[in-house]
Scaffold this active site. Structure first.
Site, PDB file in Angstrom:
ATOM      1  N   LYS A   1      26.994 -16.636  -2.303  1.00 21.51           N
ATOM      2  CA  LYS A   1      26.995 -15.337  -2.964  1.00 21.51           C
ATOM      3  C   LYS A   1      27.482 -14.256  -1.994  1.00 21.51           C
ATOM      4  O   LYS A   1      27.569 -14.485  -0.789  1.00 21.51           O
ATOM      5  CB  LYS A   1      25.592 -14.989  -3.485  1.00 21.51           C
ATOM      6  CG  LYS A   1      24.513 -14.937  -2.398  1.00 21.51           C
ATOM      7  CD  LYS A   1      23.142 -14.806  -3.025  1.00 21.51           C
ATOM      8  CE  LYS A   1      22.033 -14.744  -1.990  1.00 21.51           C
ATOM      9  NZ  LYS A   1      22.085 -13.537  -1.143  1.00 21.51           N
TER      10      LYS A   1
ATOM     11  N   CYS B   1      16.915 -10.378  -1.355  1.00 27.91           N
ATOM     12  CA  CYS B   1      17.559 -11.465  -2.095  1.00 27.91           C
ATOM     13  C   CYS B   1      16.578 -12.325  -2.893  1.00 27.91           C
ATOM     14  O   CYS B   1      16.913 -12.788  -3.984  1.00 27.91           O
ATOM     15  CB  CYS B   1      18.383 -12.325  -1.140  1.00 27.91           C
ATOM     16  SG  CYS B   1      19.767 -11.403  -0.425  1.00 27.91           S
TER      17      CYS B   1
ATOM     18  N   ASP C   1      18.720 -18.202   1.141  1.00 23.41           N
ATOM     19  CA  ASP C   1      19.284 -17.622   2.374  1.00 23.41           C
ATOM     20  C   ASP C   1      18.518 -17.945   3.655  1.00 23.41           C
ATOM     21  O   ASP C   1      18.293 -17.060   4.497  1.00 23.41           O
ATOM     22  CB  ASP C   1      19.404 -16.105   2.234  1.00 23.41           C
ATOM     23  CG  ASP C   1      20.346 -15.686   1.128  1.00 23.41           C
ATOM     24  OD1 ASP C   1      20.923 -16.565   0.463  1.00 23.41           O
ATOM     25  OD2 ASP C   1      20.504 -14.470   0.911  1.00 23.41           O
TER      26      ASP C   1
END
Length: 225
Positions: free
Chosen positions: A115, A164, A8
């Site tokens: 995701k 995450c 990310d």
């Protein structure tokens, strides 16, 4: 075979303009770029939310980001419920905030995993949702992808350490991969919380949190400039 998962590294998670910016999040990019060539398998993940995503405070009347929580229900098992924190709108599919930051050397990235695409399910992990009854709802196919390429060791960097990155590393370990987080290659939303409980949680799950100066990183060919 080793794989690195770059989690990310997106505009919305980075200063100066990210809606959910992690302090100093952009500063880890140079280190990540220098690590990428050491791994034969290199993947990047992206949060990729629809506008009506359950984690957005804007989709809950009277709720505030960072402060308030909501209950999410397993679409495949209504008896399983999880409390999740609400956030500002971020990483909306196709938006500038969802883009990987330009400093990341994407020429070295071989594949991408998106995701958080289901509107009613928060998904921090790059593998699947947090629901476990049954496990596998929201499966991104990442575990299968890694196994198909002969991966037997997973290293995790990116944002954010306490969300995450943590969830991705824990799920990698649950999938049976020896898993490492390089601590200088990540930043936390709440560094104090990461130090107080997050680090212990990943270690208890079987993940090793290692330093860029440690022997584990040197063993994969890292040389300090």
């Amino acid at each position: 075979m080793r794989a690195i998962l770059v989690v990310d590294m997106q505009e919305d998670f980075c200063p100066p303009n990210g809606s959910l910016a992690v302090e100093d999040g952009r500063e880890i990019t140079a280190l990540i770029n220098s690590l990428l060539p050491l791994f034969p398998v290199r993947l990047a993940t992206q949060d990729w939310h629809p506008t009506d995503h359950v984690s957005f405070a804007s989709n809950h009347a009277g709720k505030e980001p960072f402060v308030d929580f909501t209950t999410i229900i397993n679409p495949e098992n209504p008896e399983e419920k999880i409390e999740t924190r609400l956030w500002p709108d971020h990483c909306v599919q196709g938006s500038p905030g969802a883009a990987l930051i330009p400093e990341l050397d994407t020429s070295l990235i071989q594949d991408y995993v998106k995701k958080g695409t289901h509107p009613q399910c928060e998904t921090y992990s790059a593998f699947c949702s947090p629901f476990r009854k049954p496990r596998g709802f929201g499966d991104t196919g990442l575990a299968r992808k890694l196994r198909d390429q002969g991966v037997d060791e997973v290293w995790v960097v990116g944002l954010a350490a306490d969300y995450c990155v943590q969830s991705t590393a824990v799920d990698a370990a649950k999938e049976g991969f020896p898993t490492f987080i390089i601590e200088e290659g990540t930043k936390a939303v709440d560094p104090s919380e990461w130090e107080a409980t997050g680090r212990m949680a990943v270690v208890e799950a079987g993940v090793k949190v290692v330093s860029i100066e440690g022997e584990e990183v040197k063993s994969i060919g890292w040389k300090q400039d």
